[in-house]
Write a protein that holds these residues in place. Structure first.
Motif: not given
Length: 73
Positions: A15-16, A19, A22-23, A64-66, A68
């Motif tokens: 999932h990471c 994400a 994608s960003e 933005e992705a999380g 990270y």
């Protein structure tokens, strides 16, 4: 074409990877993203783009992705 590799921390699973990928793909000029996941460690994220990317663009996409971060930042 330009390819840059960034050390990224905070990634633990598929999932990471999704994400972050994608960003990063939303940054103008990016043509591809490849992630070598090291769960809980420092993963290698390679970004292919038309022109070199700035570190602030990468940092913003990771944020933005999380939760990270570039290793060392």
């Amino acid at each position: 074409m330009n390819t840059q590799t960034f050390p990224v921390t905070g990634m633990t699973c598929g999932h990471c990877v999704g994400a972050v990928t994608s960003e990063l793909e939303q940054i103008p000029g990016v043509t591809g993203v490849t992630v070598d996941l090291v769960a809980g460690g420092t993963s290698s994220v390679s970004v292919a783009s038309d022109d070199p990317l700035s570190e602030p663009d990468i940092v913003a996409a990771l944020d933005e992705a999380g939760d990270y971060h570039l290793a060392g930042n």
